[in-house]
Design an enzyme around this catalytic site. Structure first.
Site, PDB file in Angstrom:
ATOM      1  N   ASP A  14      -4.313  -1.437  -7.987  1.00 19.63           N
ATOM      2  CA  ASP A  14      -4.989  -1.378  -6.701  1.00 19.63           C
ATOM      3  C   ASP A  14      -6.071  -2.463  -6.644  1.00 19.63           C
ATOM      4  O   ASP A  14      -6.511  -2.977  -7.688  1.00 19.63           O
ATOM      5  CB  ASP A  14      -5.599   0.018  -6.541  1.00 19.63           C
ATOM      6  N   ASP A  16      -9.194  -2.671  -3.937  1.00 19.10           N
ATOM      7  CA  ASP A  16     -10.541  -2.182  -3.610  1.00 19.10           C
ATOM      8  C   ASP A  16     -10.841  -0.904  -4.387  1.00 19.10           C
ATOM      9  O   ASP A  16     -10.077   0.062  -4.356  1.00 19.10           O
ATOM     10  CB  ASP A  16     -10.644  -1.913  -2.110  1.00 19.10           C
TER      11      ASP A  16
END
Length: 379
Positions: A14, A16
């Site tokens: 991922d 953020d």
């Protein structure tokens, strides 16, 4: 057991909240001023990229990217700056996958959907031993949908999800990239081997980093007792179930169990980086048992132990050396075994205990010196 050693493992990472800090208000990194890297990401992800055999794939939901509320002109300067900074530290991603839909759209392209990841559902990839690294439960759900495991970057100290199957997908829960690196470097050393022939049906479950847990059942009481010495004194988790043609004799059950156990060790030892490799002698009453072991990739057995009895319990003494030869051949290890004493039970039990202690020594790893223990560069 399917051989996945030649398949490619993937880290689906991922963005953020995992690589960079997620802004607490609007959750959008839409300017260079908002770009802040997660602590430790450069040092540890660069080691992961250079030392471990994973493809790196960025998978990120960017809600409404390209709309008036989140123009692409605001997104790409920070994104490109982030990627350049990572590449400067030797961190290159094999793919960058960005979904632009809103949560309400329930789009199959949006995490935890896998519509943009279909290329990884092929025989080329080992998804079972791949990981999704992220800070949201959608990342854990993605791991479930990929049949992978999850590393949960739990910066917000989120409560566990009520879905037990989902929670069980989490292999590591941490806020530290140093922990992530160490976990991936010292990956699980486990194996499940099933060996089925017309003579025996055997299942061996092995965890080299266990706590002496397991169950032994071979149909031979004394053989069970000896294998329990390995379980108890090596510290590994070991379960062995053997069903065989004991109506013929004990030979196939003992030999094939040794083969299956050796195969399990060979698989679980993996790349052997940081391995102590060598292992022990111990006294047992009148007996002195010595077992020298080397998980060096070559098989050899030197056996210096004589028995005056034909049987110890329900196990023929001629099968003791045969068991260790079968193990050595399958595990690709050297074994040098000696025993002297007057009590036959003590001699063979001493050998199994010394064998277990040799295993205990040899399978240890030094996380601060993860080198291959060989001047050849290959084991």
């Amino acid at each position: 057991m399917q051989n996945t050693s030649q398949k490619t493992k993937v880290l689906f990472i991922d963005r953020d909240g995992t690589l960079i800090i997620e802004p607490p208000v609007d959750f959008q990194v839409d300017s260079l001023e908002k770009l802040e890297f997660y602590p430790g990401v450069f040092q540890n992800l660069s080691k992961i990229a250079s030392q471990l055999n994973f493809e790196l794939v960025m998978v990120t939901n960017q809600d409404g990217l390209g709309t008036d509320s989140f123009p692409e002109a605001d997104f790409w300067p920070a994104q490109n700056k982030m990627m350049q900074a990572l590449e400067n530290e030797g961190i290159s991603f094999n793919d960058i996958i960005i979904d632009k839909t809103f949560p309400k759209d329930n789009a199959p392209t949006r995490k935890p959907g896998t519509a943009l990841l279909e290329q990884y559902f092929s025989d080329e990839y080992d998804l079972e031993n791949s990981f999704v690294i992220g800070d949201r439960w959608t990342d854990v759900e993605l791991a479930k949908n990929l049949n992978s495991k999850a590393i949960f970057v739990d910066a917000n100290d989120s409560t566990l999800n009520d879905d037990k199957e989902l929670a069980d997908r989490i292999a590591l829960r941490t806020t530290s990239w140093a922990d992530i690196y160490k976990f991936l470097r010292l990956s699980e050393r486990t194996a499940v081997v099933e060996r089925n022939t017309l003579e025996t049906q055997i299942k061996v479950e092995l965890d080299l980093d266990g706590t002496s847990q397991g169950k032994i059942s071979t149909g031979l009481g004394f053989f069970d007792h000896m294998l329990e010495q390995i379980l108890k004194h090596s510290g590994i988790n070991l379960s062995v179930t053997t069903v065989g043609d004991l109506n013929v004799d004990e030979h196939h059950c003992i030999e094939d169990t040794g083969i299956a156990l050796g195969e399990a060790f060979k698989i679980a030892l993996g790349d052997k980086l940081g391995l102590e490799r060598y292992g022990f002698c111990l006294p047992m009453d009148d007996c002195l048992a010595q077992v020298a072991l080397d998980f060096g990739g070559r098989n050899e057995l030197v056996w210096e132990a004589d028995f005056k009895r034909e049987m110890v319990g329900d196990m023929p003494t001629e099968m003791f050396s045969h068991f260790f030869k079968s193990f050595s051949n399958a595990a690709l290890c050297n074994l040098n075994i000696k025993a002297e004493g007057s009590n036959e039970h003590h001699k063979i039990e001493g050998i199994f205990k010394a064998f277990a202690r040799a295993i205990r020594m040899a399978i240890k790893r030094d996380v601060n010196n993860l080198q291959l223990p060989s001047t050849k560069g290959l084991l």
